[in-house]
Scaffold this active site. Structure first.
Site, mmCIF file in Angstrom:
data_model
loop_
_atom_site.group_PDB
_atom_site.id
_atom_site.type_symbol
_atom_site.label_atom_id
_atom_site.label_comp_id
_atom_site.label_asym_id
_atom_site.label_seq_id
_atom_site.Cartn_x
_atom_site.Cartn_y
_atom_site.Cartn_z
ATOM 1 N N ARG A 1 32.213 -5.191 20.075
ATOM 2 C CA ARG A 1 31.557 -4.021 19.853
ATOM 3 C C ARG A 1 31.016 -3.726 18.513
ATOM 4 O O ARG A 1 30.274 -2.990 18.052
ATOM 5 C CB ARG A 1 32.605 -2.845 19.996
ATOM 6 N N THR B 1 42.720 -2.083 10.698
ATOM 7 C CA THR B 1 41.644 -2.555 11.223
ATOM 8 C C THR B 1 40.815 -3.255 10.272
ATOM 9 O O THR B 1 40.185 -2.251 9.468
ATOM 10 C CB THR B 1 41.111 -1.616 12.510
ATOM 11 N N TYR C 1 29.844 5.557 25.530
ATOM 12 C CA TYR C 1 30.894 5.604 24.269
ATOM 13 C C TYR C 1 31.791 4.385 24.438
ATOM 14 O O TYR C 1 32.101 3.686 23.724
ATOM 15 C CB TYR C 1 31.299 6.736 23.736
ATOM 16 N N GLN D 1 47.071 3.113 14.241
ATOM 17 C CA GLN D 1 46.008 2.197 13.861
ATOM 18 C C GLN D 1 45.186 3.062 12.685
ATOM 19 O O GLN D 1 44.644 3.956 12.940
ATOM 20 C CB GLN D 1 45.013 1.722 14.794
ATOM 21 N N TYR E 1 41.896 3.269 9.828
ATOM 22 C CA TYR E 1 40.663 2.613 9.518
ATOM 23 C C TYR E 1 40.875 3.363 7.820
ATOM 24 O O TYR E 1 41.059 4.506 7.475
ATOM 25 C CB TYR E 1 39.295 3.308 10.050
ATOM 26 N N HIS F 1 36.924 -6.712 18.574
ATOM 27 C CA HIS F 1 36.928 -5.297 18.674
ATOM 28 C C HIS F 1 36.090 -5.178 20.159
ATOM 29 O O HIS F 1 35.433 -4.271 20.496
ATOM 30 C CB HIS F 1 35.802 -4.820 17.451
ATOM 31 N N SER G 1 44.464 5.496 17.951
ATOM 32 C CA SER G 1 43.268 5.016 17.181
ATOM 33 C C SER G 1 43.325 6.036 15.934
ATOM 34 O O SER G 1 43.739 7.342 16.027
ATOM 35 C CB SER G 1 42.238 5.096 17.909
ATOM 36 N N LYS H 1 44.455 -6.343 12.324
ATOM 37 C CA LYS H 1 43.669 -6.414 13.759
ATOM 38 C C LYS H 1 42.221 -6.661 13.234
ATOM 39 O O LYS H 1 41.684 -5.987 12.310
ATOM 40 C CB LYS H 1 43.712 -4.974 14.265
#
Ligand SMILES: Cc1cc2nc3c(=O)[nH]c(=O)nc-3n(C[C@H](O)[C@H](O)[C@H](O)COP(=O)(O)O)c2cc1C
Length: 428
Positions: A327, A201, A71, A173, A175, A324, A153, A300
């Site tokens: 990724r 992000t 991961y 951060q 999402y 990223h 995150s 970001k």
């Protein structure tokens, strides 16, 4: 045949006994926050053997079960962007200046009015509490002790409130969920917890190709299986020091911060994770967040100077140029290559960068090309896994020493003296 890794009541007593024995044997690298912040944990001998950020990757490969290491190390498809993120630094050589009295040099860098000890910080990394016991707290505490920024995150397994309440100065951060009520609820939650800087992000409209996750056995959530059980058993330090210890002390970890509400567990036979569609998110959503978020907002995942300019015009306080870490889109350009154009398009806000930074020399090249600050991902994730707070502190210290030593050889006392015209020679 499937084997559940979730401990049943009948096995819990046994696990507790083994755990008590093991915790004395396991190097204790994650003390309670107040004690650990007072004095840096002593560096165990096995960490002293790690002499560069790259060394942490080898140590983590041995320490972690294959799906968990897979991961962290994953890069998209052909890994072209991952390779490119390292190779781009070879496009520049340093031009040193000599006899400049560099005895007073300092790695201090100011960002958003704060004087950090070094011009780099810890990039947001999801699921950190699976690879390291209380991973997000380990990263946040180590960063606070070293006085560098850490970004928590949104795909984390520890409640954002638990990190915020330690007042470590971490950024958060997010999402963003796909619809306005959920966006508003999450933004409110982040603010109520006390975070002052939100990183938004924007390079994940869809989840990346799962090809390499599947090859390593990683799924989100993890599915209990014989293979997964064997991976745990064959990595006992991780199994007892991270996995069982987490379950015994905090219960089964869940995705806590993708929404205002709790998400899926990290290990489940049947639960599916809600990756609600982010494909339709657009600049209007960014405008909405800017309107409702009173704090600092950093965007970001920008690679195009026009996107950077739009973000700036709409009120972004800072930009992180990033692919990223290679990724997401395989073949996405390396941030270092587009950095000068973005700095040029947004001269009045801090432009930061991540993806591929591994050495002090990389930090200095990025800064010379206009980055105000850089962030590092995987190496700090590996450091948390193999060494907890002591490991992350050691990794930060190694990188800071490289920056300082290289500044001396470059002939500068302060980072603001860095200048591409003077200090860099492009090879093409
Ligand atoms: C294990 C892992 C998890 C990540 N999770 C997130 C995330 O939740 N949010 C995010 O914005 N970026 C995430 N990233 C990307 C990092 O923030 C950063 O952009 C990248 O790691 C930088 O590249 P580097 O690993 O080469 O330093 C993740 C990266 C890794 C390695």
């Amino acid at each position: 045949m499937k084997l559940s890794l979730v401990p049943t009541l009948s096995t819990i007593g046994l696990i507790q006994r083994i755990h008590r024995t093991m915790t004395t044997a396991i190097a204790s690298h994650d003390l309670p926050s107040s004690a650990s912040r007072a004095a840096p944990p002593a560096l165990p001998a096995r960490l002293r053997e790690l002499r560069s950020l790259e060394d942490f990757e080898h140590a983590a490969r041995r320490h972690l079960p294959r799906p968990v290491f897979g991961y962290i190390s994953m890069a998209a498809e052909t890994r072209r962007s991952l390779r490119g993120n390292r190779e781009c630094f070879d496009d520049y050589g340093f031009v040193t200046r000599v006899l400049k009295d560099v005895s007073r040099r300092s790695t201090v860098a100011t960002l958003f009015g704060h004087e950090y000890a070094a011009p780099f910080g810890i990039a947001p990394m999801g699921i950190s509490a699976l690879s390291a016991y209380r991973g997000d707290l380990v990263l946040a505490r180590s960063a606070a002790r070293a006085n560098v920024p850490m970004i928590m995150s949104g795909s984390s397994l520890i409640r954002l409130e638990d990190v915020a309440k330690e007042k470590l100065g971490a950024w958060f951060q997010a999402y963003l969920p796909g619809d306005v009520p959920n966006i508003t609820a999450l933004v409110d939650r982040i603010g109520n917890a006390g975070f002052q800087t939100m990183v938004f992000t924007v390079d994940t409209p869809v989840t990346p190709n799962p090809e390499h996750f599947a090859r390593s056995g990683f799924t989100s959530p993890l599915r209990p299986s014989l293979g997964l059980a064997w991976q745990g058993i064959s990595h006992p330090r991780w199994l007892f020091g991270t996995f069982f210890r987490t379950i015994l002390q905090h219960g089964m970890p869940h995705f806590e911060n993708n929404y205002a509400r709790r998400g899926a567990p990290i290990l489940s036979k049947s639960v599916t994770r809600d990756f609600s569609d982010r494909g339709h998110l657009n600049w209007e959503h960014f405008g909405l967040i800017r309107k409702i978020w009173p704090g600092r907002i950093v965007i970001k995942g920008i690679l195009h100077r026009e996107d950077a300019r739009i973000a700036r015009d709409m009120g972004a306080d800072g930009i992180i140029v990033s692919n990223h870490g290679g990724r997401q889109l395989d073949g996405a350009v390396s941030p270092l290559r587009v950095l000068p154009g973005i700095v040029d398009a947004c001269p009045d806000i801090p432009v930061m960068m991540d993806s591929g930074i591994r050495r002090g020399s990389d930090v200095l090249k990025a800064l010379a090309l206009g980055a105000r600050f850089v962030f590092v991902g995987r190496p700090f994730g590996y450091a948390a896994a193999v060494g907890g707070e002591a490991g992350v502190g050691h990794a930060i210290s190694l990188l800071q020493q490289e920056v300082s030593r290289n500044m001396a050889m470059l002939g500068i006392n302060g980072l603001q003296e860095l200048d591409a015209q003077t200090h860099l020679c492009p090879y093409r």
